[in-house]
Enzyme design. Structure first.
Site, PDB file in Angstrom:
ATOM      1  N   HIS A  55       0.814  -1.222   0.000  1.00  0.00           N
ATOM      2  CA  HIS A  55       0.000   0.000   0.000  1.00  0.00           C
ATOM      3  C   HIS A  55       0.844   1.268   0.000  1.00  0.00           C
ATOM      4  O   HIS A  55       0.339   2.350  -0.257  1.00  0.00           O
ATOM      5  CB  HIS A  55      -0.919   0.013   1.229  1.00  0.00           C
ATOM      6  CG  HIS A  55      -1.984  -1.033   1.159  1.00  0.00           C
ATOM      7  ND1 HIS A  55      -3.299  -0.736   0.928  1.00  0.00           N
ATOM      8  CD2 HIS A  55      -1.920  -2.377   1.259  1.00  0.00           C
ATOM      9  CE1 HIS A  55      -4.005  -1.857   0.893  1.00  0.00           C
ATOM     10  NE2 HIS A  55      -3.193  -2.870   1.102  1.00  0.00           N
ATOM     11  N   ASP A  87       3.690   9.653  -0.474  1.00  0.00           N
ATOM     12  CA  ASP A  87       2.522   8.858  -0.079  1.00  0.00           C
ATOM     13  C   ASP A  87       2.263   7.821  -1.165  1.00  0.00           C
ATOM     14  O   ASP A  87       2.338   8.153  -2.353  1.00  0.00           O
ATOM     15  CB  ASP A  87       1.298   9.788   0.044  1.00  0.00           C
ATOM     16  CG  ASP A  87       0.318   9.323   1.098  1.00  0.00           C
ATOM     17  OD1 ASP A  87       0.232   8.104   1.322  1.00  0.00           O
ATOM     18  OD2 ASP A  87      -0.364  10.183   1.686  1.00  0.00           O
TER      19      ASP A  87
HETATM   20  C1  G6P Z   1      -0.998   3.092   6.307  1.00  0.00           C
HETATM   21  C2  G6P Z   1      -0.429   1.714   6.080  1.00  0.00           C
HETATM   22  C3  G6P Z   1      -1.302   0.652   6.729  1.00  0.00           C
HETATM   23  C4  G6P Z   1      -1.560   1.008   8.173  1.00  0.00           C
HETATM   24  C5  G6P Z   1      -2.143   2.405   8.298  1.00  0.00           C
HETATM   25  C6  G6P Z   1      -2.380   2.841   9.728  1.00  0.00           C
HETATM   26  O1  G6P Z   1      -2.172   3.263   5.581  1.00  0.00           O
HETATM   27  O2  G6P Z   1      -0.276   1.454   4.701  1.00  0.00           O
HETATM   28  O3  G6P Z   1      -0.697  -0.618   6.651  1.00  0.00           O
HETATM   29  O4  G6P Z   1      -2.421   0.071   8.783  1.00  0.00           O
HETATM   30  O5  G6P Z   1      -1.251   3.311   7.679  1.00  0.00           O
HETATM   31  O6  G6P Z   1      -1.218   2.730  10.485  1.00  0.00           O
HETATM   32  P1  G6P Z   1      -1.167   1.843  11.791  1.00  0.00           P
HETATM   33  O7  G6P Z   1       0.290   1.761  12.146  1.00  0.00           O
HETATM   34  O8  G6P Z   1      -1.977   2.587  12.802  1.00  0.00           O
HETATM   35  O9  G6P Z   1      -1.760   0.511  11.462  1.00  0.00           O
END
Ligand code: G6P
Length: 476
Positions: free
Chosen positions: A164, A373
């Site tokens: 992602h 991003d």
């Molecule tokens: C981004 C990453 C995700 C992640 C999210 C939230 O979108 O690509 O993999 O889950 O951030 O971050 P966190 O560390 O809170 O899961």
């Protein structure tokens, strides 16, 4: 094999919901932060199947359960695994390395060892949950070793992987002491998906250089006869779902209420991000602040609302960022604010989706200016909510979304003067100009929604041949 096996399995570091325990001990579930969950939740609702992930708290081993019609399979993490695998290797090593080293990545061997151990746990859980010949879709940078580990346990499965976030230029990726292991981990998949073409090409080049496999265009030819494909699938959102939410009378009423409580400004400028150093918050606040202090925008006319969702709060770089933003906002409001009139309203909180939709409806200018991003789904959410063809989007060139959202005011977030000029243009845009740009943005977002993305990836995953013969292999 577990009693309840699934034909379709998603594995992500996080489950779509976090467990929140109130002071009185009652438990509720809250949507997890970030774009991954926003994008994948509707896919899972449509496809059915199981979602394997961590539920956001340490030292708790929860039983599989159903939530909102989804089969959830929690994977436990101990406190030290949260420190070393999640906060450490995932978010102290990989996250900054993959985002252009905006913050310096830390390399620690213990973090790596824990990353390997936790990836194995996820792979073992998937091996137990997946039905024979099932499709398993592994998500994101926290789980890059899972494809190879899972293939070893269950060679019958179709395995997809999607990253992602950006995949770094080869020069930066080479810094990683475990670069070869990561590449080999990903090569366990049949199909490796990225947000951008350039990222897929970086990966292919690295595999050729560092692992020594033959490659041709988007294919990697493994010595055992398998072919791994690497391609771009720019992710999106449930665009119709966001529009539907934005049309609800209670959301429209809430949008009006938000504007009123901000003193009914002529122009409401909005930013919504996880509080993360990749998001360019400092630069954005500086640009807006200078427009006010220069006198280009009057403090009575425009307010800037910045919602910053708490994220990875125990990681040092995130603590520093939070202090920095607090100071910056405090100074600006102190310098140019008046009684009842603050140029920046800063909210360090997370809100439900309906509230976000109300913010989007209320905002005249949406500022999405990350330094780097993978995609940025907030930009797409804003567009999906503006069925009235109003509002302006200021968007960083360094967000993956910039490749699709050409009608936005595109900016280089490192260029403060350039950002000020674009912001001012967006603030001053008349209804005709807004509508011209928004119509074009909406065409892109409404047509390329999350279903198209998921179908594109999953049909390629199911269609690609898994083996090559001497004849189809590229000439040496
Ligand atoms: C981004 C990453 C995700 C992640 C999210 C939230 O979108 O690509 O993999 O889950 O951030 O971050 P966190 O560390 O809170 O899961």
């Amino acid at each position: 094999m577990a009693k309840n096996t699934a034909e379709f399995v998603v594995i992500a570091n996080r489950l779509p919901v976090d467990r929140v325990v109130a002071p009185d001990g009652t438990t509720t579930w809250r949507t997890s932060p970030g774009g991954l969950v926003t994008a994948l939740e509707p896919v899972m609702r449509r496809e059915g199947g199981a979602w394997i992930g961590w539920h956001g708290a340490p030292d708790e081993d929860l039983k599989p359960f159903e939530h909102g019609g989804l089969q959830l399979e929690p994977v436990p993490l101990s406190e030290s695994e949260v420190v070393e695998y999640y906060e450490g290797f995932s978010n102290g090593t990989l996250w900054p390395l993959y985002h252009d080293v905006i913050a310096p990545p830390s390399f620690h061997r213990e973090w790596w060892e824990t990353y390997v151990r936790v990836n194995r746990r996820f792979a073992e859980r998937a091996a137990a949950v997946a039905a024979p010949d099932a499709v398993v879709w592994v998500q994101d940078y926290q789980l890059q070793l899972v494809p190879a580990m899972l293939r070893e346990l269950r060679p019958d499965l179709r395995i997809g992987f999607f990253l992602h976030i950006p995949f770094p230029p080869t020069e930066l990726f080479q810094q990683l002491p475990w670069r070869k292991e990561i590449l080999e981990g990903l090569l366990g998949a049949d199909l490796v998906g990225f947000q951008q073409n350039g990222a897929a090409q970086n990966f292919i080049r690295l595999v050729r250089q560092r692992v020594g496999h033959k490659t041709h265009r988007d294919a990697v030819y493994l010595p055992d006869g398998r072919v791994v494909m690497a391609r771009a699938y720019p992710i999106s959102i449930d665009a119709a779902g966001f529009e539907e939410m934005a049309r609800r009378p209670e959301v429209i009423a809430r949008a009006a209420e938000i504007r009123e409580s901000l003193g009914s400004p002529k122009v409401l400028v909005l930013g919504i991000d996880r509080l993360d150093y990749t998001k360019g918050l400092r630069q954005r606040i500086r640009a807006f602040g200078e427009l006010i202090t220069d006198g280009a925008v009057h403090v009575d006319d425009a307010v800037f609302v910045q919602v910053a969702t708490p994220s990875r709060e125990r990681v040092q770089q995130y603590k520093l960022l939070r202090d920095d933003i607090d100071r910056l906002v405090g100074r600006l409001n102190g310098d140019v604010g008046r009684i009842g009139q603050q140029p920046v309203t800063y909210l360090h909180a997370s809100y439900p989706r309906e509230e976000m939709a109300a913010f989007y409806r209320a905002a005249d200018v949406m500022v999405v200016t990350p330094l780097r991003d993978g995609m940025n789904l907030v930009a797409k959410e804003y567009v999906a909510c503006r069925y009235d063809d109003r509002g302006s989007l200021v968007l960083s060139e360094f967000a993956g979304a910039a490749a699709e959202l050409k009608a936005a005011y595109q900016v280089n977030p490192y260029d403060i003067n350039g950002m000020k000029a674009a912001l001012l243009e967006a603030i001053k845009a008349g209804p005709k100009e807004q509508s011209r740009r928004m119509k074009s943005l909406r065409k892109q977002v409404m047509e390329n929604d999350i279903d198209l993305w998921a179908n594109g990836f999953l049909s390629d995953l199911n269609a690609e041949p898994t083996t090559h013969t001497k004849r189809t292999r590229p000439v040496e």
